[in-house]
Design an enzyme around this catalytic site. Sequence first.
Site: not given
Ligand code: 13P
Length: 257
Positions: A9-11, A97, A99, A169, A175, A215, A237
């Site tokens: 997931n490149w966000k 997600h 977020e 998640e 993150g 993470s 990340g």
């Molecule tokens: P991280 O791997 O940066 O913790 O993010 C996880 C995530 O939100 C994947 O969708």
Amino acid sequence: MRKTIIAGNWKMYKTIAEAIELANGLKRELFKLNSQEIDIIICPAFTALTEVAEVIVDSNIQLGAQDIHWEDEGAFTGEVSALMLKDVGCKFVIIGHSERRQYFGETNESVNKKIKAALKHNLTPIVCVGETLQERESGETFKVLDDHIHNGLKDISDTDILKIVIAYEPVWAIGTGKTATSQQAEEAQKYIRDLLRKVYNNDIADLIRIQYGGSVKPENITELMSQPDVDGALVGGASLGVEIFTEIVKRASEVVK
Ligand code: 13P
């Protein structure tokens, strides 16, 4: 046996040029992996989908998006529909997600509508569920999972549920560099699978893939993947660099269950 599924997931990262470079690098490093044995997915920002689709066409890497709107078209400024994502070559879409739940008002109700829209257009939804730190500390993890699964997946048929991937998640692990221990991941993911046994049946629950996200890095992927109910990872990340994501995918592919 459930096929391993690793998604990046490149966000909200990567310009088009950077996205092309990353996709090219992954294609070069991962071409030997057998797509019959592992699903490798990358989910760039909307702006880079077209170009990344061109890079990975005819490769063993599949394209995903990070969100959708539930209508096919209409006056919904700023939104992108399942139909449009199909058009650009997406096979997967992340839905719900944390977020989006946290900052953009995503609810179980909107998650449910989005899942149905994705399925209507043959996009595989990667449905995210998971508790916040506060919820975990007040002993509400299972209650939150009940809520996300029962309401997010409301009225999804036996046939359709098999087309869905679930991503556990825990919000406190996203993150933060603070990964859930493999025991914590397994406990939650077994709980989710057992919920699916109750809502659907044993055969269905045994077939549905559940990813862990939060993470994930090369150092913890093997241990996480070794858990019986962890079928893959949703990586944030650590999906933004060729070397690190390649390492995660390769290590995941080597775990024999
Ligand atoms: P991280 O791997 O940066 O913790 O993010 C996880 C995530 O939100 C994947 O969708």
